[in-house]
Design a protein around this motif. Structure first.
Motif, PDB file in Angstrom:
ATOM      1  N   PHE A  84      14.968  84.752  11.664  1.00 32.11           N
ATOM      2  CA  PHE A  84      14.012  84.493  10.766  1.00 32.11           C
ATOM      3  C   PHE A  84      14.856  82.934  10.835  1.00 32.11           C
ATOM      4  O   PHE A  84      13.059  81.977  10.349  1.00 32.11           O
ATOM      5  N   GLY A  85      15.691  82.408  11.137  1.00 25.17           N
ATOM      6  CA  GLY A  85      15.813  80.626  11.108  1.00 25.17           C
ATOM      7  C   GLY A  85      15.162  79.853  11.888  1.00 25.17           C
ATOM      8  O   GLY A  85      14.640  79.226  12.308  1.00 25.17           O
ATOM      9  N   LEU A  90      10.423  77.054  14.115  1.00 24.79           N
ATOM     10  CA  LEU A  90       9.229  77.398  15.318  1.00 24.79           C
ATOM     11  C   LEU A  90       7.968  76.940  14.857  1.00 24.79           C
ATOM     12  O   LEU A  90       6.898  76.031  14.761  1.00 24.79           O
ATOM     13  N   ALA A  91       7.785  77.798  13.456  1.00 25.55           N
ATOM     14  CA  ALA A  91       6.912  77.485  12.829  1.00 25.55           C
ATOM     15  C   ALA A  91       7.166  75.232  11.992  1.00 25.55           C
ATOM     16  O   ALA A  91       6.400  74.788  11.801  1.00 25.55           O
ATOM     17  N   ALA A  98       1.015  69.418  15.130  1.00 24.56           N
ATOM     18  CA  ALA A  98      -0.502  69.769  15.021  1.00 24.56           C
ATOM     19  C   ALA A  98      -0.861  68.666  14.163  1.00 24.56           C
ATOM     20  O   ALA A  98      -1.900  68.296  14.003  1.00 24.56           O
ATOM     21  N   LEU A  99       0.104  68.281  13.625  1.00 23.25           N
ATOM     22  CA  LEU A  99       0.623  66.682  12.832  1.00 23.25           C
ATOM     23  C   LEU A  99       0.749  65.502  13.711  1.00 23.25           C
ATOM     24  O   LEU A  99       0.370  64.516  13.399  1.00 23.25           O
ATOM     25  N   ALA A 100       1.028  65.641  14.973  1.00 24.42           N
ATOM     26  CA  ALA A 100       1.690  64.685  15.485  1.00 24.42           C
ATOM     27  C   ALA A 100       0.901  63.677  16.054  1.00 24.42           C
ATOM     28  O   ALA A 100      -0.818  63.748  16.062  1.00 24.42           O
ATOM     29  N   VAL A 108       8.175  66.009  21.202  1.00 29.66           N
ATOM     30  CA  VAL A 108       9.500  66.605  20.480  1.00 29.66           C
ATOM     31  C   VAL A 108       8.925  68.108  20.076  1.00 29.66           C
ATOM     32  O   VAL A 108       9.536  69.017  20.030  1.00 29.66           O
ATOM     33  N   GLY A 109       7.526  67.755  19.669  1.00 28.72           N
ATOM     34  CA  GLY A 109       6.731  69.498  19.474  1.00 28.72           C
ATOM     35  C   GLY A 109       7.217  70.175  20.692  1.00 28.72           C
ATOM     36  O   GLY A 109       7.699  71.986  19.934  1.00 28.72           O
ATOM     37  N   ALA A 110       6.660  69.648  21.410  1.00 29.71           N
ATOM     38  CA  ALA A 110       6.326  70.805  22.918  1.00 29.71           C
ATOM     39  C   ALA A 110       8.210  71.475  22.780  1.00 29.71           C
ATOM     40  O   ALA A 110       7.929  72.520  23.192  1.00 29.71           O
ATOM     41  N   PHE A 111       9.097  69.987  23.024  1.00 30.11           N
ATOM     42  CA  PHE A 111      10.505  70.779  23.495  1.00 30.11           C
ATOM     43  C   PHE A 111      11.063  72.012  21.964  1.00 30.11           C
ATOM     44  O   PHE A 111      12.001  73.071  22.896  1.00 30.11           O
ATOM     45  N   LEU A 112      11.030  71.115  21.073  1.00 33.32           N
ATOM     46  CA  LEU A 112      11.263  72.418  19.794  1.00 33.32           C
ATOM     47  C   LEU A 112      10.149  74.224  19.741  1.00 33.32           C
ATOM     48  O   LEU A 112      10.862  74.751  19.619  1.00 33.32           O
ATOM     49  N   MET A 113       9.179  73.573  20.124  1.00 30.90           N
ATOM     50  CA  MET A 113       8.254  75.518  19.782  1.00 30.90           C
ATOM     51  C   MET A 113       8.746  75.915  21.600  1.00 30.90           C
ATOM     52  O   MET A 113       8.887  76.897  20.600  1.00 30.90           O
TER      53      MET A 113
END
Length: 114
Positions: A84-85, A90-91, A98-100, A108-113
């Motif tokens: 769940f976490g 990921l969400a 998407a809002l970058a 940063v989003g690529a790393f986190l996703m």
């Protein structure tokens, strides 16, 4: 009449194998999702090939780095809480990406996703 014991065991093995295949697909999908977008990043953000190469590298690193902490978290929390976490993370990362507004936000989003 119940199926023989071997049929039940075989069905359970198939279910476990199928779920593992789906998980492997989802884990690897995060690594390759940015590859088709690299040319678009160059055009939209007016950046160079080295910068978008770094974005691809961050996506690969993002898939490798959380493996050890995830193993540790699974020893401390239930599997459902960890999943769940991870889903929430990921969400949030997908929304952030998407809002970058800059290429660094994409990194940063690529790393986190992944």
């Amino acid at each position: 009449m119940q199926p023989p014991e071997s049929d039940v065991v075989e069905r359970q093995r198939l279910q476990v194998f199928s779920s593992l295949l789906v998980l492997v697909f989802l884990v690897n999908f995060g690594r390759v999702v940015f590859a088709p977008l690299l040319d678009q990043f160059i055009r939209v953000f007016d950046t160079g090939q080295a910068t978008v190469g770094l974005i691809a590298t961050l996506a690969w690193l993002g898939s490798a780095v959380p493996r050890l902490p995830t193993g540790y978290l699974l020893t401390r929390f239930t599997r459902q809480r960890v999943i769940f976490g991870t889903g929430l993370l990921l969400a949030g990362a997908a929304m952030f990406t998407a809002l970058a507004q800059t290429i660094w936000h994409i990194g940063v989003g690529a790393f986190l996703m992944s």
